[in-house]
Design a protein around this motif. Sequence first.
Motif, PDB file in Angstrom:
ATOM      1  N   TRP A 167       0.834  -1.376   0.060  1.00 45.10           N
ATOM      2  CA  TRP A 167       0.057  -0.001  -0.100  1.00 45.10           C
ATOM      3  C   TRP A 167       0.907   1.312  -0.085  1.00 45.10           C
ATOM      4  O   TRP A 167       0.392   2.268  -0.210  1.00 45.10           O
ATOM      5  N   ILE A 168       1.905   1.189   0.415  1.00 49.33           N
ATOM      6  CA  ILE A 168       3.031   2.334   0.102  1.00 49.33           C
ATOM      7  C   ILE A 168       3.178   2.666  -1.303  1.00 49.33           C
ATOM      8  O   ILE A 168       3.322   3.952  -1.513  1.00 49.33           O
ATOM      9  N   PHE A 169       2.921   1.849  -2.065  1.00 45.12           N
ATOM     10  CA  PHE A 169       3.142   2.282  -3.563  1.00 45.12           C
ATOM     11  C   PHE A 169       1.567   2.535  -4.240  1.00 45.12           C
ATOM     12  O   PHE A 169       1.403   3.266  -5.015  1.00 45.12           O
ATOM     13  N   LEU A 170       0.658   1.527  -3.676  1.00 47.46           N
ATOM     14  CA  LEU A 170      -0.666   1.855  -4.323  1.00 47.46           C
ATOM     15  C   LEU A 170      -1.357   3.245  -3.814  1.00 47.46           C
ATOM     16  O   LEU A 170      -2.402   3.615  -4.589  1.00 47.46           O
ATOM     17  N   ILE A 171      -0.939   3.799  -2.965  1.00 49.84           N
ATOM     18  CA  ILE A 171      -1.459   4.980  -2.523  1.00 49.84           C
ATOM     19  C   ILE A 171      -1.178   6.072  -3.626  1.00 49.84           C
ATOM     20  O   ILE A 171      -1.731   7.313  -3.617  1.00 49.84           O
ATOM     21  N   ASN A 172      -0.062   5.839  -4.448  1.00 49.66           N
ATOM     22  CA  ASN A 172       0.220   7.009  -5.450  1.00 49.66           C
ATOM     23  C   ASN A 172      -0.691   6.906  -6.812  1.00 49.66           C
ATOM     24  O   ASN A 172      -0.751   7.680  -7.325  1.00 49.66           O
ATOM     25  N   ILE A 173      -1.293   5.650  -6.724  1.00 46.41           N
ATOM     26  CA  ILE A 173      -2.391   5.470  -8.081  1.00 46.41           C
ATOM     27  C   ILE A 173      -3.371   6.605  -7.976  1.00 46.41           C
ATOM     28  O   ILE A 173      -3.593   7.331  -8.950  1.00 46.41           O
TER      29      ILE A 173
END
Length: 475
Positions: A167-173
């Motif tokens: 989720w630390i990457f998915l929140i960028n989407i």
Amino acid sequence: MPPVMDPRTAKLLPWIVAIAFFMQMLDGTILNTALPSMAASLNESPLRMQSVVIAYLLTVALLIPASGWIADRFGTRRVFFAAILLFSIGSLLCAESPNLGFLVASRVIQGVGGALMVPVGRLVVLRAYPRSELVDVLSFVTLPGMVGPLIGPTLGGWLVEYASWHWIFLINIPVGIVGCIATLKFLPDLRGAERVRFDLGGFVLFGAAMVLVSVALEGLGELHLAHARVMLLLLAGLACLAAYWLHAAKFEKPIFSLALFRTHTYAVGILGNVFARLGSGAMPFLMPLLLQVGLGFSPSRAGMTMIPTAVFAMFAKAMARRLIERLGYRKLLTINTLLLGALIASFATVDASTPYPLLLVHLAIFGAVNSLQFTAMNTVTLIDLSDADTSSGNSLLSVVMQLSVSLGVAAAAALLQGFVSQYVHPSESQVLESFHYTFWCVGGMSVLAAAIFLQLSPDAGRAATPVEQHAAGEL
């Protein structure tokens, strides 16, 4: 001349650029908290996970020098859209990574987007608004970038603990989707006045210099390379930089023209950025360590303690324009740099007996002074550049900002390690004493930049301020 924009676009444009600043700064601070969990999930040693950080760092260092030419060649709207899209795609691929190799490759894709987002965003602002509005607009677009380091570590720890590292990457989407739509709808498509041939030789030399110097700086800090290897990398990087200097002197349109330094405010601003950011760049590294290792704060309490720094930094942005108009860049930057260095050094007085409210006030004052420093020195660097030089000059400023922050962290880490290593088995009080010595040294380094800003003329950059323009209109 800046393009004519309708009022709605002029109002929304800073918000669009601010999205890029926020995405990059959040990503840069949220990742480190999750590295151990990522290592466990991918069945890797935590010591190998540093490649995830280095892959992004080197990609950004390599591509930033080309960002200005790319924006001039393909237009700011197309490049800014592609940057946000690549950063978002890279984030999605990072979240879906089944192994370390795939994750590192995904971080490279993220790095391509990250290398273009902030420099091109700043270039759009520089070209779209009159120089009289530059202080206000740059102050606004950098505010979200200051929120990123504030919430990054805390958010990263919370996501890892209660959800998963993905989720630390998915929140960028979702942020990236909003940024892409807004870019296509509102961002003006600005290009250079003339199309020039890409300086491939200069790009290779300068890019190699940035990569080698970046690895050397990381080697002093997180990579823990032997000092001999660090020196070899650093000397190789400096050799490439010297070769680029000779190349640029004879090439008709180099990627960074030596003529940029004929603009006095730009030359002073670039050199001032290098040395002033040594201290400012070290503080996000030193303060959390001081609070947790030196004072025994929990990670959550340490994160909450840093809130006044970000909050008062935002208030200082609102006052920047009035202070610059009243004092001028020379006086303001000289005084503020001395004050910034003194404030950094004064953290050497913080210990377990320091009242907590006093520590919060201390951090709040530092946040305001540090924020004012960034706004003033970035603006004076760019404000007198000609339209033909804005693209190249802005890209070089981005390179200098990244390298000087890396150097600040590396220097602080080396100083702290050096002071701690004096003791065979350091006690808590000796560790805290080592932090104090480090703050004294870092503060002293920052103070030296005041001598650079003293070289500005008393009226430097003031020709573009509303006060001067109004006075000229009355004559």
